[in-house]
Design a protein around this motif. Structure first.
Motif, short mmCIF file in Angstrom:
data_model
loop_
_atom_site.label_atom_id
_atom_site.label_comp_id
_atom_site.label_asym_id
_atom_site.label_seq_id
_atom_site.Cartn_x
_atom_site.Cartn_y
_atom_site.Cartn_z
N UNK A 40 0.82 -1.22 0.00
CA UNK A 40 0.00 0.00 0.00
C UNK A 40 0.85 1.27 0.00
N UNK A 41 2.12 1.14 -0.39
CA UNK A 41 3.03 2.27 -0.33
C UNK A 41 2.55 3.41 -1.24
N UNK A 42 2.13 3.07 -2.44
CA UNK A 42 1.71 4.11 -3.38
C UNK A 42 0.59 4.96 -2.79
N UNK A 43 -0.42 4.32 -2.25
CA UNK A 43 -1.56 5.07 -1.69
C UNK A 43 -1.10 5.99 -0.57
N UNK A 44 -0.25 5.50 0.33
CA UNK A 44 0.20 6.31 1.45
C UNK A 44 1.03 7.50 0.98
N UNK A 45 1.89 7.27 -0.01
CA UNK A 45 2.74 8.34 -0.52
C UNK A 45 1.89 9.41 -1.20
N UNK A 46 0.89 9.00 -1.95
CA UNK A 46 0.01 9.97 -2.61
C UNK A 46 -0.77 10.78 -1.58
N UNK A 47 -1.21 10.14 -0.52
CA UNK A 47 -1.92 10.87 0.54
C UNK A 47 -0.99 11.87 1.23
N UNK A 48 0.26 11.46 1.47
CA UNK A 48 1.22 12.35 2.10
C UNK A 48 1.54 13.53 1.18
N UNK A 49 1.73 13.28 -0.10
CA UNK A 49 2.06 14.34 -1.05
C UNK A 49 0.95 15.38 -1.12
N UNK A 50 -0.28 14.94 -0.93
CA UNK A 50 -1.42 15.86 -1.01
C UNK A 50 -1.41 16.88 0.13
#
Length: 346
Positions: A311-321
């Motif tokens: 689930x790394x992609x989802x977490x990174x996208x949420x953090x970038x937002x």
């Protein structure tokens, strides 16, 4: 004949791996019979049976039957130095059935404790690894040892066969992954290097070198962009894809920063904001590694590599937002060879 193949151009590697192991289950009695027969002819027949099934996984993979560490035999399916295929070979091995007394499974050639007693084939010739000697050079500060390999038979071989023989011997002495990890330039020569040492001493040399790079280290770098602008970067050191064979998903996180000096490098409060973002990034759960980051022309790019199964992609996208100095962007692509950070690979 392909036993199982790609459909509509999509990445169906998981299905092809599953198909291989279903094939293995049905073919196992016949393979065991060939093993029981013993002798060189039976091993050749074994390889002929296995080759089409491995080629169906990917035509670039190489299969070998070798002595096992704990089982009688090891089935090795290796990328043979092709970084694009390393993750496929490792996922194949992860899906393997449990090892037993007859078979174990490896995604790369393993070091052989009795390498000095091995006889390998090079073209039409056989050569003993015990007679292989190496000239070794460790460049100052480098996490690599350069190797000049010599064997009396090398003068009988053409250049390509000579190099293939040297690589095969080094894999047997050190193990394929450690060759990729610690050996730099490899040359196969027709004259014995000055101060050459027996090849079987290479693991001790590598162990001593590896002790200098124990633990996490980073290196700071400076350079120019394609447009001639100043660039600053930091990269994990050493940085090698072989250390993370399942991390073949590249995530490039691009953050625009508001505080810029005359060279458009970060300054003022933006430096602290970027540092805080990186600290929060390190707390992202899952299987991934931060390979490098660079700053230039008003943007910082973080280069991450992750196992796409998580689930790394989802977490990174949420953090970038949550980035507050402009619109962040997360670009995601498959990159098993880590080509996006090729300049930083050590």
């Amino acid at each position: 004949m392909r036993l199982f193949g790609r459909k509509n151009g999509e990445d169906d590697s998981a299905e092809r791996i599953a198909e291989f192991w279903r094939w293995w289950e049905g073919a196992r009695p016949g393979l065991d019979a060939k093993v029981a027969a013993g002798g060189r002819d039976s091993l050749a027949s074994l390889a002929e049976t296995l080759a089409p099934a491995v080629s169906a996984l990917h035509s670039g993979l190489v299969c070998e039957v070798a002595p096992g560490r704990n089982a009688a035999h090891a089935l090795v399916v290796t990328a043979a130095g092709d970084a694009e295929l390393r993750s496929l070979a490792h996922r194949w091995a992860l899906a393997a059935p449990p090892a037993d007394l007859v078979w174990e499974f490896h995604p790369s050639r393993q070091a052989n404790p009795q390498a000095a007693d091995l006889t390998l084939r090079a073209g039409d010739y056989e050569f003993g690894v015990g007679k292989l000697v190496l000239g070794l050079r460790v460049p100052r500060g480098a996490p690599r040892v350069d190797v000049s390999a010599y064997h009396p038979i090398f003068s009988e071989l053409d250049d390509d066969t000579r190099l293939d023989a040297a690589l095969l011997a080094l894999d047997s002495v050190l193990g394929e992954d450690d060759v990729a990890r610690w050996v730099g330039e490899i040359t196969a020569v027709t004259f014995q290097p000055i101060d050459a040492v027996p090849a079987v001493h290479l693991p001790a040399v590598v162990a001593d070198l590896a002790s200098e790079f124990d633990g996490e280290q980073w290196v700071a770098l400076e350079g120019k962009t394609a447009r001639g602008r100043p660039l600053i970067a930091a990269a994990r050191f050493p940085l090698r894809p072989v250390d993370h064979p399942l991390y073949d998903q590249h995530l490039a996180v691009t953050l625009p920063y508001a505080g810029r000096d005359g060279d458009k490098l970060p300054t003022g409060a933006s430096v602290e904001a970027l540092r805080d973002f990186e600290e929060r990034l390190t707390r992202v759960a899952g299987d991934w590694v931060l390979a490098a980051h660079l700053s230039a022309e008003g943007h910082r790019i973080f280069h991450l590599y992750a196992d796409p199964a998580g689930e790394v992609r989802r977490q990174v996208e949420e953090l970038a937002a949550t980035w507050g100095e402009g619109k962040a962007r997360v670009d995601v692509a498959g990159d098993p060879a880590w080509s996006a950070v090729a300049a930083f690979i050590s």
